[in-house]
Design a protein around this motif. Structure first.
Motif, PDB file in Angstrom:
ATOM      1  N   SER A  24       1.002  -1.443   0.019  1.00  0.00           N
ATOM      2  CA  SER A  24       0.009   0.038  -0.064  1.00  0.00           C
ATOM      3  C   SER A  24       0.651   1.143  -0.082  1.00  0.00           C
ATOM      4  O   SER A  24       0.560   2.263  -0.705  1.00  0.00           O
ATOM      5  CB  SER A  24      -0.929   0.055   1.198  1.00  0.00           C
ATOM      6  OG  SER A  24      -1.700   1.108   1.299  1.00  0.00           O
ATOM      7  N   ASN A  28       1.161   4.069  -2.937  1.00  0.00           N
ATOM      8  CA  ASN A  28       1.005   5.503  -2.650  1.00  0.00           C
ATOM      9  C   ASN A  28       1.983   6.313  -3.146  1.00  0.00           C
ATOM     10  O   ASN A  28       2.041   7.567  -3.571  1.00  0.00           O
ATOM     11  CB  ASN A  28       0.824   5.688  -0.919  1.00  0.00           C
ATOM     12  CG  ASN A  28      -0.560   5.393  -0.567  1.00  0.00           C
ATOM     13  OD1 ASN A  28      -1.484   5.503  -1.164  1.00  0.00           O
ATOM     14  ND2 ASN A  28      -0.632   4.958   0.750  1.00  0.00           N
ATOM     15  N   HIS A  31       1.810   6.518  -6.648  1.00  0.00           N
ATOM     16  CA  HIS A  31       0.835   7.527  -7.246  1.00  0.00           C
ATOM     17  C   HIS A  31       1.313   9.033  -6.866  1.00  0.00           C
ATOM     18  O   HIS A  31       0.909   9.868  -7.827  1.00  0.00           O
ATOM     19  CB  HIS A  31      -0.325   7.323  -5.961  1.00  0.00           C
ATOM     20  CG  HIS A  31      -1.631   8.381  -6.194  1.00  0.00           C
ATOM     21  ND1 HIS A  31      -2.395   8.084  -7.271  1.00  0.00           N
ATOM     22  CD2 HIS A  31      -1.897   9.226  -5.630  1.00  0.00           C
ATOM     23  CE1 HIS A  31      -3.272   8.964  -7.325  1.00  0.00           C
ATOM     24  NE2 HIS A  31      -3.060   9.825  -6.092  1.00  0.00           N
ATOM     25  N   TYR A  40      -3.910   4.026 -11.614  1.00  0.00           N
ATOM     26  CA  TYR A  40      -5.161   3.984 -10.704  1.00  0.00           C
ATOM     27  C   TYR A  40      -5.573   5.362 -10.079  1.00  0.00           C
ATOM     28  O   TYR A  40      -4.654   5.958  -9.966  1.00  0.00           O
ATOM     29  CB  TYR A  40      -4.816   2.999  -9.703  1.00  0.00           C
ATOM     30  CG  TYR A  40      -4.800   1.435 -10.260  1.00  0.00           C
ATOM     31  CD1 TYR A  40      -5.725   0.738 -10.476  1.00  0.00           C
ATOM     32  CD2 TYR A  40      -3.552   0.707 -10.512  1.00  0.00           C
ATOM     33  CE1 TYR A  40      -5.793  -0.595 -10.736  1.00  0.00           C
ATOM     34  CE2 TYR A  40      -3.424  -0.640 -11.088  1.00  0.00           C
ATOM     35  CZ  TYR A  40      -4.572  -1.048 -11.310  1.00  0.00           C
ATOM     36  OH  TYR A  40      -4.461  -2.178 -11.805  1.00  0.00           O
ATOM     37  N   ASP A  42      -7.221   6.904  -6.453  1.00  0.00           N
ATOM     38  CA  ASP A  42      -7.604   6.496  -5.117  1.00  0.00           C
ATOM     39  C   ASP A  42      -9.162   6.854  -4.901  1.00  0.00           C
ATOM     40  O   ASP A  42      -9.690   7.554  -5.632  1.00  0.00           O
ATOM     41  CB  ASP A  42      -6.804   6.707  -4.033  1.00  0.00           C
ATOM     42  CG  ASP A  42      -6.691   8.339  -4.024  1.00  0.00           C
ATOM     43  OD1 ASP A  42      -7.573   8.914  -4.508  1.00  0.00           O
ATOM     44  OD2 ASP A  42      -5.943   8.624  -2.898  1.00  0.00           O
ATOM     45  N   SER A  43      -9.716   6.666  -3.754  1.00  0.00           N
ATOM     46  CA  SER A  43     -11.106   6.887  -3.585  1.00  0.00           C
ATOM     47  C   SER A  43     -11.274   8.463  -3.675  1.00  0.00           C
ATOM     48  O   SER A  43     -12.367   8.929  -4.262  1.00  0.00           O
ATOM     49  CB  SER A  43     -11.552   6.437  -1.953  1.00  0.00           C
ATOM     50  OG  SER A  43     -11.583   5.071  -2.198  1.00  0.00           O
ATOM     51  N   HIS A  68     -12.693  -2.249  -8.994  1.00  0.00           N
ATOM     52  CA  HIS A  68     -11.705  -1.851  -7.979  1.00  0.00           C
ATOM     53  C   HIS A  68     -10.760  -2.993  -7.521  1.00  0.00           C
ATOM     54  O   HIS A  68     -11.077  -3.912  -7.808  1.00  0.00           O
ATOM     55  CB  HIS A  68     -12.342  -0.992  -6.778  1.00  0.00           C
ATOM     56  CG  HIS A  68     -13.357  -1.994  -6.041  1.00  0.00           C
ATOM     57  ND1 HIS A  68     -14.689  -2.352  -6.378  1.00  0.00           N
ATOM     58  CD2 HIS A  68     -13.182  -2.690  -4.836  1.00  0.00           C
ATOM     59  CE1 HIS A  68     -15.026  -3.373  -5.689  1.00  0.00           C
ATOM     60  NE2 HIS A  68     -14.163  -3.388  -4.774  1.00  0.00           N
ATOM     61  N   ARG A  70      -8.566  -3.589  -3.792  1.00  0.00           N
ATOM     62  CA  ARG A  70      -8.263  -3.314  -2.559  1.00  0.00           C
ATOM     63  C   ARG A  70      -6.942  -3.730  -1.974  1.00  0.00           C
ATOM     64  O   ARG A  70      -6.458  -4.908  -2.330  1.00  0.00           O
ATOM     65  CB  ARG A  70      -9.352  -4.005  -1.702  1.00  0.00           C
ATOM     66  CG  ARG A  70      -9.048  -3.479  -0.039  1.00  0.00           C
ATOM     67  CD  ARG A  70     -10.123  -4.294   0.583  1.00  0.00           C
ATOM     68  NE  ARG A  70     -11.578  -3.982   0.608  1.00  0.00           N
ATOM     69  CZ  ARG A  70     -12.142  -2.776   1.010  1.00  0.00           C
ATOM     70  NH1 ARG A  70     -11.507  -2.026   1.909  1.00  0.00           N
ATOM     71  NH2 ARG A  70     -13.225  -2.581   0.631  1.00  0.00           N
ATOM     72  N   LYS A  74      -6.716   0.397   1.588  1.00  0.00           N
ATOM     73  CA  LYS A  74      -6.949   1.204   0.480  1.00  0.00           C
ATOM     74  C   LYS A  74      -7.710   0.520  -0.711  1.00  0.00           C
ATOM     75  O   LYS A  74      -7.296  -0.677  -0.930  1.00  0.00           O
ATOM     76  CB  LYS A  74      -5.658   1.828   0.066  1.00  0.00           C
ATOM     77  CG  LYS A  74      -5.606   3.372  -0.374  1.00  0.00           C
ATOM     78  CD  LYS A  74      -4.756   4.083   0.311  1.00  0.00           C
ATOM     79  CE  LYS A  74      -4.439   5.224  -0.788  1.00  0.00           C
ATOM     80  NZ  LYS A  74      -5.097   6.436  -0.198  1.00  0.00           N
ATOM     81  N   PHE A  76      -8.466   1.138  -4.841  1.00  0.00           N
ATOM     82  CA  PHE A  76      -8.000   1.784  -6.190  1.00  0.00           C
ATOM     83  C   PHE A  76      -8.975   1.459  -7.325  1.00  0.00           C
ATOM     84  O   PHE A  76      -9.488   0.202  -7.112  1.00  0.00           O
ATOM     85  CB  PHE A  76      -6.468   1.383  -6.425  1.00  0.00           C
ATOM     86  CG  PHE A  76      -5.546   1.914  -5.329  1.00  0.00           C
ATOM     87  CD1 PHE A  76      -5.107   3.190  -5.312  1.00  0.00           C
ATOM     88  CD2 PHE A  76      -5.293   1.094  -4.355  1.00  0.00           C
ATOM     89  CE1 PHE A  76      -4.109   3.456  -4.271  1.00  0.00           C
ATOM     90  CE2 PHE A  76      -4.330   1.277  -3.295  1.00  0.00           C
ATOM     91  CZ  PHE A  76      -3.727   2.623  -3.206  1.00  0.00           C
TER      92      PHE A  76
END
Length: 92
Positions: A24, A28, A31, A40, A42-43, A68, A70, A74, A76
């Protein structure tokens, strides 16, 4: 200084949690450093893009209307889904 246990000292569940946390964090970091070539969202990105609430996004995931994945805690969403949906809307 925090002492880190070796992998052999961890339970299977602790090891799994540690691996998920590392994945994760890597996602991140990717990202944040590759914003122009995201694969991807994120929410938070999806909620902002679609102007929807947490609950609406949760309903879309549960109904299967939005793909999606998980990783740990998190979630994606593939950017390709939104690109294709926008392209389809432009054709109509």
């Amino acid at each position: 200084m925090m002492k880190i246990k070796s992998a052999s000292q961890l339970t299977d569940e602790q090891f799994k949690d540690m691996v998920l946390l590392i994945l994760s964090e890597l996602l991140n970091l990717h990202h944040k450093t590759h914003k122009t070539h995201l694969q991807y969202y994120d929410s938070a990105d999806v909620k902002q893009l679609l102007k929807i609430s947490d609950r609406t996004l949760q309903r879309l995931r549960k109904s299967g209307e939005i793909p999606h994945i998980r990783i740990g805690r998190k979630i994606f969403y593939p950017t390709s889904f939104f690109t294709e949906a926008a392209r389809d809307l432009r054709k109509e």
